[in-house]
Design a protein around this motif. Structure first.
Motif, mmCIF file in Angstrom:
data_model
loop_
_atom_site.group_PDB
_atom_site.id
_atom_site.type_symbol
_atom_site.label_atom_id
_atom_site.label_comp_id
_atom_site.label_asym_id
_atom_site.label_seq_id
_atom_site.Cartn_x
_atom_site.Cartn_y
_atom_site.Cartn_z
ATOM 1 N N ILE A 1 9.301 14.022 -17.399
ATOM 2 C CA ILE A 1 9.493 13.109 -18.526
ATOM 3 C C ILE A 1 10.158 13.887 -19.658
ATOM 4 C CG2 ILE A 1 8.350 11.581 -20.171
ATOM 5 C CD1 ILE A 1 6.050 11.380 -18.081
ATOM 6 N N ARG B 1 11.131 13.458 -22.861
ATOM 7 C CA ARG B 1 11.104 12.793 -24.173
ATOM 8 C C ARG B 1 11.726 13.709 -25.227
ATOM 9 N NH1 ARG B 1 8.390 8.450 -25.258
ATOM 10 N NH2 ARG B 1 6.929 8.823 -23.532
ATOM 11 N N GLU C 1 12.949 11.196 -15.773
ATOM 12 C CA GLU C 1 12.864 10.040 -16.670
ATOM 13 C C GLU C 1 13.220 10.448 -18.094
ATOM 14 O OE1 GLU C 1 9.125 8.034 -19.012
ATOM 15 O OE2 GLU C 1 8.828 8.602 -16.920
ATOM 16 N N PRO D 1 12.781 8.891 -21.699
ATOM 17 C CA PRO D 1 12.231 7.787 -22.498
ATOM 18 C C PRO D 1 13.277 7.243 -23.471
ATOM 19 C CG PRO D 1 10.645 9.573 -22.343
ATOM 20 C CD PRO D 1 11.936 10.107 -21.799
ATOM 21 N N GLY E 1 12.293 5.823 -19.326
ATOM 22 C CA GLY E 1 10.914 5.512 -19.643
ATOM 23 C C GLY E 1 10.849 4.727 -20.941
ATOM 24 N N VAL F 1 -0.108 9.472 -15.407
ATOM 25 C CA VAL F 1 0.782 9.946 -16.479
ATOM 26 C C VAL F 1 0.008 9.948 -17.790
ATOM 27 C CG1 VAL F 1 2.942 9.577 -17.719
ATOM 28 C CG2 VAL F 1 2.770 8.932 -15.300
ATOM 29 N N GLY G 1 3.293 12.148 -13.459
ATOM 30 C CA GLY G 1 4.399 12.362 -14.368
ATOM 31 C C GLY G 1 3.975 13.362 -15.416
ATOM 32 N N GLY H 1 5.058 15.340 -19.054
ATOM 33 C CA GLY H 1 5.923 15.366 -20.218
ATOM 34 C C GLY H 1 5.866 16.676 -20.959
#
Length: 221
Positions: A17, A19, A42, A44, A70, A159, A179, A181
């Motif tokens: 993830i 982000r 992914e 976000p 995401g 997640v 998942g 992050g």
């Protein structure tokens, strides 16, 4: 290429993830993740210029990884992700319209669930992979109990507060994968640090994978 294809081919059940990733760094980060063995990525949509980042990820590693978005909250966002080349739509919530639109666009939907009601609503809308979120406060025991009532063929990914140290517990509870992050990527991290984090996650998976057993079948029960 789908998530099922990747898992059946031996890829670890890990979603990166990203982000806060930017278009200038997306391709480099994607290459580092794929090199380490993580092949589901992914971005976000509350990241800076996320659609351009997804496009650059797809261009750089789309032949080796499933890339997508995401924090997808509405139908318009689904369509924008499809236009950027994304193949995965992940949401923090269960929105049947988002799930249906993702499937219509030929993408995989992974809606967020926290209750049995969420889970069954997502399945009824066509989702087959669900995102337990936020996973850490709920715990592996909650997932195990939830899994006992879900329809056959439904997979759950944990997640939120997940990392290499909790991977085994989640898989043992029945998760298909996790998942990750902040324990994997933050915008302030160097590419070397991101690569080390990714390698550590893959190594954690390898440590609990029985020798000679395909990774997609190696969940400890």
């Amino acid at each position: 290429m789908t998530i099922t294809d990747l898992l059946n081919g031996g890829a670890p059940p890990l979603v990166a993830i990203l982000r806060g990733v930017t278009p200038n760094t997306a391709a480099t980060v994607g290459e580092a993740l794929v090199e380490a063995g993580i092949r589901i990525i992914e971005v976000p949509l509350n990241s800076p210029d996320p659609l351009l980042s997804i496009s650059r990820l797809v261009e750089a590693v789309g032949d080796r990884a499933v890339c997508g978005a995401g924090t997808v909250l509405d139908i318009a966002a689904v369509e924008h992700v499809a236009q950027a080349g994304g193949k995965l739509v992940v949401s923090p919530n269960t929105n049947p319209a988002v799930i249906a639109q993702a499937i219509e666009c030929g993408m995989e939907a992974m809606p967020g669930i926290a209750t049995p009601t969420d889970a069954f609503s997502a399945v009824a809308a066509g989702a087959r992979r669900l995102k337990l979120f936020p996973a850490a406060p709920l715990g592996p025991g909650y997932l195990k109990a939830l899994g006992e009532v879900l329809p056959a063929g439904t997979s759950v990914w944990a997640v939120g507060g997940t990392d290499a140290s909790s991977l085994h517990s989640w898989l043992e509870a029945g998760a298909e994968g996790i998942g990750v992050g902040g324990a994997l990527f933050r915008p302030s991290m160097s590419i070397e640090e991101i690569a080390r984090n990714a390698e550590g996650l893959v190594e954690a998976w390898m440590d609990i994978t029985p020798a000679g057993v395909p990774k997609s079948e190696a969940v400890v029960r």
